[in-house]
Design an enzyme around this catalytic site. Structure first.
Site, PDB file in Angstrom:
ATOM      1  N   CYS A   1      53.712  38.556  32.112  1.00 22.64           N
ATOM      2  CA  CYS A   1      53.999  38.920  33.446  1.00 22.64           C
ATOM      3  C   CYS A   1      55.355  37.878  33.936  1.00 22.64           C
ATOM      4  CB  CYS A   1      53.252  38.464  34.599  1.00 22.64           C
ATOM      5  SG  CYS A   1      51.627  39.356  34.236  1.00 22.64           S
TER       6      CYS A   1
ATOM      7  N   HIS B   1      56.675  39.290  41.363  1.00 21.01           N
ATOM      8  CA  HIS B   1      55.731  39.898  40.355  1.00 21.01           C
ATOM      9  C   HIS B   1      54.514  40.516  40.901  1.00 21.01           C
ATOM     10  CE1 HIS B   1      53.400  41.224  37.308  1.00 21.01           C
ATOM     11  NE2 HIS B   1      52.345  40.250  37.323  1.00 21.01           N
TER      12      HIS B   1
ATOM     13  N   ASN C   1      50.059  46.710  38.386  1.00 16.13           N
ATOM     14  CA  ASN C   1      50.889  45.682  37.870  1.00 16.13           C
ATOM     15  C   ASN C   1      51.367  46.199  36.505  1.00 16.13           C
ATOM     16  OD1 ASN C   1      51.304  43.351  36.533  1.00 16.13           O
ATOM     17  ND2 ASN C   1      49.240  42.143  37.030  1.00 16.13           N
TER      18      ASN C   1
HETATM   19  O1  UT7 Z   1      49.640  39.746  36.190  1.00 13.84           O
HETATM   20  C1  UT7 Z   1      48.985  38.460  36.375  1.00 13.84           C
HETATM   21  C2  UT7 Z   1      47.932  38.303  35.982  1.00 13.84           C
HETATM   22  N1  UT7 Z   1      46.785  38.809  36.500  1.00 13.84           N
HETATM   23  C3  UT7 Z   1      46.616  38.377  37.922  1.00 13.84           C
HETATM   24  O2  UT7 Z   1      47.207  37.825  38.757  1.00 13.84           O
HETATM   25  C4  UT7 Z   1      45.115  39.025  38.419  1.00 13.84           C
HETATM   26  C5  UT7 Z   1      44.534  38.043  39.231  1.00 13.84           C
HETATM   27  N2  UT7 Z   1      43.228  38.184  39.835  1.00 13.84           N
HETATM   28  C6  UT7 Z   1      42.881  39.349  40.528  1.00 13.84           C
HETATM   29  O3  UT7 Z   1      44.004  39.928  41.058  1.00 13.84           O
HETATM   30  C7  UT7 Z   1      41.363  39.457  41.104  1.00 13.84           C
HETATM   31  O4  UT7 Z   1      40.522  38.443  40.536  1.00 13.84           O
HETATM   32  C8  UT7 Z   1      40.981  40.724  40.440  1.00 13.84           C
HETATM   33  C9  UT7 Z   1      41.507  41.998  41.440  1.00 13.84           C
HETATM   34  C10 UT7 Z   1      41.038  40.967  38.949  1.00 13.84           C
HETATM   35  C11 UT7 Z   1      39.413  40.727  41.005  1.00 13.84           C
HETATM   36  O5  UT7 Z   1      39.008  40.624  42.144  1.00 13.84           O
HETATM   37  P1  UT7 Z   1      38.201  39.449  42.601  1.00 13.84           P
HETATM   38  O6  UT7 Z   1      38.070  39.577  44.118  1.00 13.84           O
HETATM   39  O7  UT7 Z   1      38.486  37.997  42.130  1.00 13.84           O
HETATM   40  O8  UT7 Z   1      36.497  39.944  42.134  1.00 13.84           O
HETATM   41  P2  UT7 Z   1      35.697  39.555  40.832  1.00 13.84           P
HETATM   42  O9  UT7 Z   1      36.379  39.654  39.626  1.00 13.84           O
HETATM   43  O10 UT7 Z   1      35.207  37.947  41.386  1.00 13.84           O
HETATM   44  O11 UT7 Z   1      34.587  40.453  41.123  1.00 13.84           O
HETATM   45  C12 UT7 Z   1      33.740  40.754  42.380  1.00 13.84           C
HETATM   46  C13 UT7 Z   1      32.719  41.798  41.936  1.00 13.84           C
HETATM   47  C14 UT7 Z   1      32.083  41.637  40.658  1.00 13.84           C
HETATM   48  O12 UT7 Z   1      30.612  42.008  40.994  1.00 13.84           O
HETATM   49  P3  UT7 Z   1      29.409  41.077  41.376  1.00 13.84           P
HETATM   50  O13 UT7 Z   1      29.324  40.063  40.034  1.00 13.84           O
HETATM   51  O14 UT7 Z   1      29.856  40.388  42.522  1.00 13.84           O
HETATM   52  O15 UT7 Z   1      28.219  42.079  41.723  1.00 13.84           O
HETATM   53  C15 UT7 Z   1      32.601  42.600  39.664  1.00 13.84           C
HETATM   54  O16 UT7 Z   1      31.765  42.828  38.762  1.00 13.84           O
HETATM   55  O17 UT7 Z   1      33.408  43.063  41.802  1.00 13.84           O
HETATM   56  C16 UT7 Z   1      33.133  43.653  40.894  1.00 13.84           C
HETATM   57  N3  UT7 Z   1      34.120  44.547  40.121  1.00 13.84           N
HETATM   58  C17 UT7 Z   1      34.407  45.740  40.608  1.00 13.84           C
HETATM   59  N4  UT7 Z   1      33.871  46.548  41.198  1.00 13.84           N
HETATM   60  C18 UT7 Z   1      34.413  47.624  41.371  1.00 13.84           C
HETATM   61  C19 UT7 Z   1      35.054  44.057  39.116  1.00 13.84           C
HETATM   62  N5  UT7 Z   1      35.972  45.116  39.008  1.00 13.84           N
HETATM   63  C20 UT7 Z   1      35.412  46.085  39.931  1.00 13.84           C
HETATM   64  C21 UT7 Z   1      36.087  47.420  40.095  1.00 13.84           C
HETATM   65  N6  UT7 Z   1      35.323  48.227  40.720  1.00 13.84           N
HETATM   66  N7  UT7 Z   1      37.202  47.832  39.571  1.00 13.84           N
END
Ligand code: UT7
Length: 348
Positions: free
Chosen positions: A114, A275, A305
């Protein structure tokens, strides 16, 4: 010392639009979750056969070169940032050199995910400063769609990333005080494996922590069996919440470092182009720096992204929309896998 300026900028995104609803046909996800957590509404995916990271980079480069008022033959150095190269080796820089029929100039590939474009920009800036080159082409391009898994097991990764390319031509600045004021580069490899793609790789398991979710600990080396491929061992891995927590600290830190180095304050910024990792990250940084909406440019809603391409695509769109004027103070910042992070301040 001679400073450098962005003399031409351009971007290219593939035609194919995939909305959140389109992705929910392949995996258990939905528009509401994706928009709420990331801000993304849709992204572009390259044509599977016709488009590559290099061909998209070429399209962006043609525009940047034209806007700089030069030809491909005038380019005297190429820097290509990507994490999704056409080949494991050689890099995309030489493929672009061939495709654009450039002279036998140097071509360097940067693998800093990134923050790759900002690292590339910083390298180019140093070459202009020393007087070594006069027309450097800097490209950021990604074709994430080729390596993404559209099954539910990878939904936290595959709903975020999109394809596209951006490019700039760097030249010596024309007047005092114009151009790149400073760049700031950082890394911390302590958490290298929390946002990574392990194969193909030569690690032979040396670095991989024994955690559930990581690829099969028995594997190693470049060669993968069909079973290993099917098990998801060769897919990108991301611990999203851990990356998020680090990003919201490092983005403001590296922006403040740049401001301090130039004895400026956040209030002096005319446009922040972060970014495009997650709209929530950009909004958090905006709030912390107390910047009004019109001073922060986001387009993650349309493209997701695009990693090394995200800063030059956003900068190019902002410029095309008339949001960047001569004399404006532009701040670029990025954070991502490695971890690596970086910033640049530019007097346009
Ligand atoms: O480019 C630089 C590098 N990347 C980043 O900067 C990314 C930084 N991180 C993020 O943007 C966020 O952490 C994400 C968008 C990747 C994820 O969002 P989050 O609010 O941190 O969600 P989480 O990973 O804690 O997941 C919460 C829940 C989980 O379910 P349970 O365990 O609570 O039942 C996941 O399984 O959301 C679920 N989940 C989804 N549900 C529907 C994860 N991905 C999805 C999805 N659709 N696509």
């Amino acid at each position: 010392m001679q400073s450098s300026r962005i003399a031409g900028i351009g971007h290219y995104v593939p035609k194919n639009v995939y909305t959140n609803a389109d992705l929910s046909r392949f995996m258990d996800t939905n528009d509401e979750w994706i928009q709420e957590r990331t801000g993304i509404r849709e992204r572009r995916f390259a044509d599977r056969l016709e488009e590559t990271t290099t061909t998209m980079g070429v399209e962006a480069a043609k525009i940047a070169i034209g806007r700089a008022g030069i030809t491909a033959q005038d380019v005297d150095f190429i820097i290509f940032a990507t994490l999704s190269p056409d080949y494991y080796f050689p890099g995309c820089g030489v493929l672009l050199q061939r495709e654009m029929k450039m002279k036998e100039v140097g071509a360097l590939d940067v693998r800093n995910q990134c923050s790759g474009f900002l690292y590339a920009l910083s390298i180019a800036d140093q070459f202009i400063k020393t007087g070594m080159y006069k027309n450097i082409l800097v490209v950021g391009s990604e074709k994430h769609s080729f390596a993404m898994d559209f099954e539910t097991r990878s939904r936290n990764v595959s709903v975020i990333f999109g394809d596209g390319a951006g490019a700039v031509v760097l030249q010596p600045a024309q007047k005092e005080g114009q151009g790149i004021l400073s760049t700031h580069l950082h890394s911390d490899g302590a958490d290298a494996e929390i946002l990574a793609m392990f194969y193909p790789g030569s690690h032979a398991n040396k670095w991989m922590p024994e955690k559930p979710g990581y690829p099969d600990q028995e594997l190693g080396g470049l060669f993968l069996t069909t079973e290993q491929l099917q098990s998801g061992s060769a897919l990108p891995y991301m611990d999203g919440p851990a990356v998020f927590k680090k990003a919201v600290v490092k983005f403001p830190e590296v922006i403040r470092e740049a401001l301090q180095a130039n004895q400026l304050s956040a209030q002096d910024i005319d446009l922040l182009v972060p970014h495009q990792a997650n709209l929530r990250i950009s909004q958090y940084v905006q709030q912390l720096l107390d910047l009004p909406d019109e001073k922060v440019f986001n387009n993650i809603q349309k493209y997701g992204n695009t990693t090394a391409a995200s800063v030059p695509i956003a900068l190019s769109e902002a410029w095309e929309a008339g949001k960047i004027k001569d004399g404006d103070l532009i701040c670029l910042a990025a954070f991502g896998s490695g971890f690596t992070w970086a910033s640049a301040l530019i007097r346009w």
